[in-house]
Design a protein around this motif. Structure first.
Motif, PDB file in Angstrom:
ATOM      1  N   ARG A  46      -7.157  -7.499  -7.103  1.00  0.00           N
ATOM      2  CA  ARG A  46      -8.156  -7.896  -8.082  1.00  0.00           C
ATOM      3  C   ARG A  46      -8.296  -6.843  -9.166  1.00  0.00           C
ATOM      4  NH1 ARG A  46     -13.018  -6.267  -7.937  1.00  0.00           N
ATOM      5  NH2 ARG A  46     -14.566  -7.165  -9.323  1.00  0.00           N
ATOM      6  N   ARG A  47      -8.342  -5.618  -8.738  1.00  0.00           N
ATOM      7  CA  ARG A  47      -8.488  -4.542  -9.714  1.00  0.00           C
ATOM      8  C   ARG A  47      -7.289  -4.480 -10.651  1.00  0.00           C
ATOM      9  NH1 ARG A  47      -8.944   0.287  -6.458  1.00  0.00           N
ATOM     10  NH2 ARG A  47      -9.908  -0.875  -4.789  1.00  0.00           N
ATOM     11  N   GLU A  48      -6.118  -4.717 -10.080  1.00  0.00           N
ATOM     12  CA  GLU A  48      -4.932  -4.701 -10.923  1.00  0.00           C
ATOM     13  C   GLU A  48      -4.979  -5.820 -11.947  1.00  0.00           C
ATOM     14  OE1 GLU A  48      -1.619  -4.773  -8.333  1.00  0.00           O
ATOM     15  OE2 GLU A  48      -1.940  -2.702  -7.735  1.00  0.00           O
ATOM     16  N   LYS A  49      -5.419  -6.970 -11.476  1.00  0.00           N
ATOM     17  CA  LYS A  49      -5.530  -8.102 -12.400  1.00  0.00           C
ATOM     18  C   LYS A  49      -6.478  -7.755 -13.540  1.00  0.00           C
ATOM     19  CE  LYS A  49      -4.657 -12.442 -10.025  1.00  0.00           C
ATOM     20  NZ  LYS A  49      -5.298 -13.549  -9.334  1.00  0.00           N
ATOM     21  N   ILE A  50      -7.615  -7.186 -13.164  1.00  0.00           N
ATOM     22  CA  ILE A  50      -8.605  -6.858 -14.187  1.00  0.00           C
ATOM     23  C   ILE A  50      -8.033  -5.854 -15.172  1.00  0.00           C
ATOM     24  CG2 ILE A  50     -10.784  -5.661 -14.560  1.00  0.00           C
ATOM     25  CD1 ILE A  50     -11.836  -7.004 -12.112  1.00  0.00           C
ATOM     26  N   SER A  51      -7.367  -4.853 -14.631  1.00  0.00           N
ATOM     27  CA  SER A  51      -6.867  -3.824 -15.548  1.00  0.00           C
ATOM     28  C   SER A  51      -5.773  -4.387 -16.445  1.00  0.00           C
ATOM     29  CB  SER A  51      -6.353  -2.627 -14.769  1.00  0.00           C
ATOM     30  OG  SER A  51      -5.251  -2.999 -14.004  1.00  0.00           O
ATOM     31  N   ALA A  67       0.853  -1.178   0.000  1.00  0.00           N
ATOM     32  CA  ALA A  67       0.000   0.000   0.000  1.00  0.00           C
ATOM     33  C   ALA A  67       0.887   1.226   0.000  1.00  0.00           C
ATOM     34  CB  ALA A  67      -0.886   0.002   1.227  1.00  0.00           C
ATOM     35  N   ARG A  68       0.490   2.175  -0.745  1.00  0.00           N
ATOM     36  CA  ARG A  68       1.221   3.425  -0.693  1.00  0.00           C
ATOM     37  C   ARG A  68       0.704   4.253   0.469  1.00  0.00           C
ATOM     38  NH1 ARG A  68       1.689   5.884  -6.600  1.00  0.00           N
ATOM     39  NH2 ARG A  68      -0.521   5.474  -6.569  1.00  0.00           N
ATOM     40  N   ARG A  69       1.318   5.384   0.611  1.00  0.00           N
ATOM     41  CA  ARG A  69       0.908   6.263   1.688  1.00  0.00           C
ATOM     42  C   ARG A  69      -0.560   6.644   1.518  1.00  0.00           C
ATOM     43  NH1 ARG A  69       3.632  10.462   4.897  1.00  0.00           N
ATOM     44  NH2 ARG A  69       5.576   9.503   4.317  1.00  0.00           N
ATOM     45  N   GLY A  70      -1.265   6.503   2.595  1.00  0.00           N
ATOM     46  CA  GLY A  70      -2.662   6.920   2.553  1.00  0.00           C
ATOM     47  C   GLY A  70      -3.620   5.856   2.086  1.00  0.00           C
ATOM     48  N   GLN A  71      -3.093   4.692   1.701  1.00  0.00           N
ATOM     49  CA  GLN A  71      -4.001   3.635   1.273  1.00  0.00           C
ATOM     50  C   GLN A  71      -4.252   2.676   2.420  1.00  0.00           C
ATOM     51  OE1 GLN A  71      -2.062   2.037  -2.172  1.00  0.00           O
ATOM     52  NE2 GLN A  71      -3.515   3.047  -3.522  1.00  0.00           N
ATOM     53  N   ALA A  72      -5.393   2.066   2.338  1.00  0.00           N
ATOM     54  CA  ALA A  72      -5.755   1.143   3.403  1.00  0.00           C
ATOM     55  C   ALA A  72      -4.888  -0.100   3.326  1.00  0.00           C
ATOM     56  CB  ALA A  72      -7.221   0.764   3.280  1.00  0.00           C
ATOM     57  N   THR A  73      -4.607  -0.676   4.465  1.00  0.00           N
ATOM     58  CA  THR A  73      -3.711  -1.832   4.483  1.00  0.00           C
ATOM     59  C   THR A  73      -4.374  -3.096   5.015  1.00  0.00           C
ATOM     60  OG1 THR A  73      -2.929  -1.076   6.609  1.00  0.00           O
ATOM     61  CG2 THR A  73      -1.596  -0.528   4.696  1.00  0.00           C
ATOM     62  N   ASP A  74      -5.665  -3.050   5.279  1.00  0.00           N
ATOM     63  CA  ASP A  74      -6.280  -4.294   5.751  1.00  0.00           C
ATOM     64  C   ASP A  74      -6.420  -5.264   4.581  1.00  0.00           C
ATOM     65  OD1 ASP A  74      -9.778  -3.666   5.527  1.00  0.00           O
ATOM     66  OD2 ASP A  74      -8.151  -2.477   4.678  1.00  0.00           O
ATOM     67  N   SER A  75      -6.591  -6.514   4.927  1.00  0.00           N
ATOM     68  CA  SER A  75      -6.482  -7.561   3.912  1.00  0.00           C
ATOM     69  C   SER A  75      -7.534  -7.409   2.823  1.00  0.00           C
ATOM     70  CB  SER A  75      -6.607  -8.919   4.571  1.00  0.00           C
ATOM     71  OG  SER A  75      -7.878  -9.060   5.146  1.00  0.00           O
ATOM     72  N   HIS A  76      -8.704  -6.919   3.201  1.00  0.00           N
ATOM     73  CA  HIS A  76      -9.770  -6.818   2.204  1.00  0.00           C
ATOM     74  C   HIS A  76      -9.433  -5.827   1.112  1.00  0.00           C
ATOM     75  CE1 HIS A  76     -12.648  -9.421   4.038  1.00  0.00           C
ATOM     76  NE2 HIS A  76     -12.408  -8.866   5.216  1.00  0.00           N
ATOM     77  N   SER A  77      -8.991  -4.682   1.540  1.00  0.00           N
ATOM     78  CA  SER A  77      -8.712  -3.681   0.510  1.00  0.00           C
ATOM     79  C   SER A  77      -7.477  -4.049  -0.294  1.00  0.00           C
ATOM     80  CB  SER A  77      -8.552  -2.306   1.132  1.00  0.00           C
ATOM     81  OG  SER A  77      -7.698  -2.383   2.230  1.00  0.00           O
ATOM     82  N   LEU A  78      -6.550  -4.747   0.341  1.00  0.00           N
ATOM     83  CA  LEU A  78      -5.396  -5.217  -0.422  1.00  0.00           C
ATOM     84  C   LEU A  78      -5.834  -6.203  -1.497  1.00  0.00           C
ATOM     85  CD1 LEU A  78      -2.505  -5.759   2.111  1.00  0.00           C
ATOM     86  CD2 LEU A  78      -2.680  -4.071   0.317  1.00  0.00           C
ATOM     87  N   ALA A  79      -6.695  -7.129  -1.079  1.00  0.00           N
ATOM     88  CA  ALA A  79      -7.179  -8.125  -2.044  1.00  0.00           C
ATOM     89  C   ALA A  79      -7.946  -7.447  -3.163  1.00  0.00           C
ATOM     90  CB  ALA A  79      -8.063  -9.147  -1.342  1.00  0.00           C
ATOM     91  N   GLU A  80      -8.721  -6.452  -2.780  1.00  0.00           N
ATOM     92  CA  GLU A  80      -9.497  -5.725  -3.781  1.00  0.00           C
ATOM     93  C   GLU A  80      -8.571  -5.031  -4.761  1.00  0.00           C
ATOM     94  OE1 GLU A  80     -12.508  -5.673  -4.498  1.00  0.00           O
ATOM     95  OE2 GLU A  80     -12.507  -4.007  -5.925  1.00  0.00           O
ATOM     96  N   ARG A  81      -7.508  -4.496  -4.210  1.00  0.00           N
ATOM     97  CA  ARG A  81      -6.569  -3.805  -5.084  1.00  0.00           C
ATOM     98  C   ARG A  81      -5.917  -4.784  -6.059  1.00  0.00           C
ATOM     99  NH1 ARG A  81      -3.110  -1.275  -1.381  1.00  0.00           N
ATOM    100  NH2 ARG A  81      -4.965  -0.191  -0.687  1.00  0.00           N
TER     101      ARG A  81
END
Lengths: 437, 194
Positions: A255-260, A239-253
């Motif tokens: 996933r989004r990267e994979k999709i993109s 996570a960069r500065r200011g981004q959430a670091t809990d597992s859910h948002s990491l997983a979501e991120r």
């Protein structure tokens, strides 16, 4: 010894891909357009296809280095230039410049290695790749520094100077500890300045030899320390500065990267999708394309159905006859020339017709018959046999390589008009027209 | 990824074999629509079996073809000896799909209705929707359309949908190319024979 080197290089490669991943990720966040699509190897392999391509590329470079030591000096240069050509049209836009630089540096190093003509080429290539990928050299650098002591004096001089120049720049990069995205840009500059450094070091005298060696070992130590400090940062998801670091948002991120990432592939596959940014617009384009393809299938089956009463698919008849023994030699290229029947080339009607016939002939020779039983069934094959192309394998074999390249590129380019394919298609059309004559 | 030309050859081979097996040439009494349907079905099935039933879309294509009653016999004829292995591969799909479909429809209806109500309330209370939610809705709408286009797409998540779409597009393109080649070849033959 060789094996050790290879292992080191492999280690390095894997290490490098992690770093590459980092960099690419930063770039994604920074600017979507800066993402590069490396078609060289995995186009469709799911996971980090981009990085696989990259890794593969670098491994290929390494391999070239290894092969080059065997003997073919000229071959190396050719291969490198070929790789430049191959990577060049593979859909890179912004990343291309950087990659080109990478390769230029690689080339430079390899040519220097050829000048040396000793076993230090291994390190040269490895070092080149390590430095150009902005990876702080660890094991390989240490090994290389050791190795340089053993190598004969002039060689050691040159290579250690280069190494020193690289390392100094690297330590600058590390010490300055700039933000990552800046660093990735710096590495490109790094590559450039390396070339200049390389050329300049060739002209210097042998006086500084020992100093260089000492300083290089020092810098390598510094580097390894720095890399140890930095290493915990390189995790898969961050996570960069200011981004959430809990597992859910990491997983979501993730996933989004994979999709993109996959959307990026789709963008390259679907024509006219390159300029569109934004997911909705891209999806629109994809939907349109899939629909148009499906409609084309409908239309073509309708057309075939309408034509078909006189068309007959007949296999058993054909197997007894064995009509085209001569076609099998020129079959692969002609079969491939059917690839050129893209809608873009449809206006070249004679060429397309010949291509179609080529496809047919190809299937004929590969024990599949598409034979038409019409009023004069034998006349058609005969006319094709009369054309000079089928009895002349040599020219077709020369097209073969070009077509291979072209077909490798075909998927990445889609139907977008692209510069490297133009000469090839031109030649093919010309040859097809010749066939018509 | 395989070589495009070998893919096309295999596709054409399977297609023609399928056309043969469904007795295409023997039945001269077929109407144009029947013939078209047979051609299209055989082309689709050939494409799916060229993919070897390893992807969702190809399995769904085969499953869809054999689920429909009137197409079932034709599909079996077209697939021929391969039908057993391919069916086995695709047989895991249909029952699961059917049961899930019925169950999920109910849930979907319920959730949709409540969702719509909620959205309406939201829209009434705050007339300004944020740009983010608008974009999300647009993307979802298009994703649903894409799901309806790609065979078996209703049961994929986003990532696999995009992967399957990639694969499907590649194969569709090959199919279209081959069909166009054959069509123009037949045209040439007609022109020559006339």
């Amino acid at each position: 010894m060789n094996r050790g080197y290879i292992q080191e290089e492999m280690l390095h490669c894997t290490d490098m891909t992690v770093l590459e991943r980092q960099r690419a990720r930063m770039k994604w966040h920074e600017d979507q357009l800066q993402q590069g699509y490396f078609g060289g190897s995995g186009e469709f392999c799911g996971g980090g296809g981009v990085f696989q391509g990259h890794e593969g590329h670098h491994q290929v470079q390494n391999f070239q280095g290894l092969v080059g030591t065997g003997g073919g000096d000229l071959v190396l240069g050719e291969v490198v230039s070929q790789s430049v050509k191959v990577v060049d049209p593979a859909g890179l836009k912004n990343r291309w410049a950087e990659l080109g630089r990478l390769e230029l540096t690689d080339m430079g190093f390899e040519s220097c290695g050829l000048v040396n003509g000793t076993s230090s080429e291994f390190e040269m290539t490895a070092g080149a790749i390590s430095t150009t990928s902005s990876c702080p050299p660890k094991v390989v650098v240490a090994a290389a520094a050791e190795q340089k002591g053993k190598v004969s004096v002039p060689v050691g001089k040159e290579s250690s100077k280069k190494r020193k120049a690289d390392k100094v720049q690297h330590t600058q990069v590390v010490v300055e500890d700039e933000p990552k995205d800046k660093r990735s840009k710096l590495c490109a500059e790094d590559g450039e300045s390396k070339i200049t450094g390389q050329t300049s070091t060739k002209n210097t005298t042998a006086n500084n030899n020992n100093n260089n060696r000492e300083s290089s070992s020092d810098t390598s130590k510094e580097n390894s320390k720095a890399s140890e400090v930095q290493k915990p940062d390189y995790i898969h998801v961050r996570a960069r500065r200011g981004q959430a670091t809990d597992s859910h948002s990491l997983a979501e991120r993730v996933r989004r990267e994979k999709i993109s990432e996959r959307m990026k592939y789709l963008q390259d596959l679907v024509p006219g999708c390159n300029k569109i940014t934004g997911k909705a617009g891209m999806l629109d384009e994809i939907i349109n394309y899939v629909q148009s393809l499906q409609r084309q299938v409908e239309f073509l089956s309708m057309k075939l159905a309408a034509v078909n009463p006189r068309l007959d698919f007949n296999i058993e008849d054909f197997f007894g006859k064995e009509m085209f023994p001569a076609c099998s030699t020129s079959f692969p290229t002609i079969g491939m020339s059917s690839e050129m029947t893209n809608p873009a080339y449809l206006q070249f009607n004679p060429a397309q017709v010949v291509a179609c016939c080529g496809l047919e002939m190809g299937i004929n020779s590969s024990d599949m018959a598409l034979r038409r039983t019409i009023s004069a069934p034998v006349s058609i094959p005969e006319t094709y046999i009369d054309t000079p192309c089928f009895t002349q394998p040599p020219p077709s074999s020369t097209w073969d390589a070009d077509l291979q390249n072209l077909l490798n590129l075909e998927f990445h380019q889609g139907r977008s008009t692209s510069f490297p394919s133009q000469p090839f298609t031109g030649s093919i059309e010309a040859s097809n027209l010749k066939m018509e004559m | 990824m395989r070589h495009p030309s070998s893919l096309k050859q295999e596709f054409l081979k399977k297609w023609i074999m399928g056309l043969q097996r469904c007795g295409f040439s023997s039945k001269k009494s077929m109407s144009v629509m029947e013939r078209k349907k047979a051609i299209k079905l055989s082309a689709d099935l050939a494409m799916a079996s060229t993919r070897n039933g390893t992807t969702c879309w190809s399995r769904a294509l085969i499953a869809n073809a054999s689920r429909n009653h009137e197409n079932k016999i034709l599909a079996e004829q077209i697939l021929g000896p391969e039908s057993q292995s391919l069916k086995k591969a695709s047989s895991t799909m249909p029952p699961v799909i059917c049961s899930r479909r019925i169950r999920s429809k109910k849930i979907l209806k319920r959730s949709c209705s409540s969702h719509v109500r909620r959205v309406r309330k939201f829209a009434l209370s705050q007339k300004v929707l944020s740009a983010n939610s608008v974009a999300k809705r647009l993307v979802r709408k298009r994703t649903n359309i894409l799901k309806s286009l790609v065979p078996g797409g209703e049961y994929m998540d986003d990532i696999s949908l995009i992967e399957e779409t990639l694969d499907y597009i590649a194969y569709l393109r090959a199919q279209v190319d081959v069909m166009r080649c054959v069509a123009s070849a037949t045209e040439v033959v007609d022109r020559n024979s006339d």
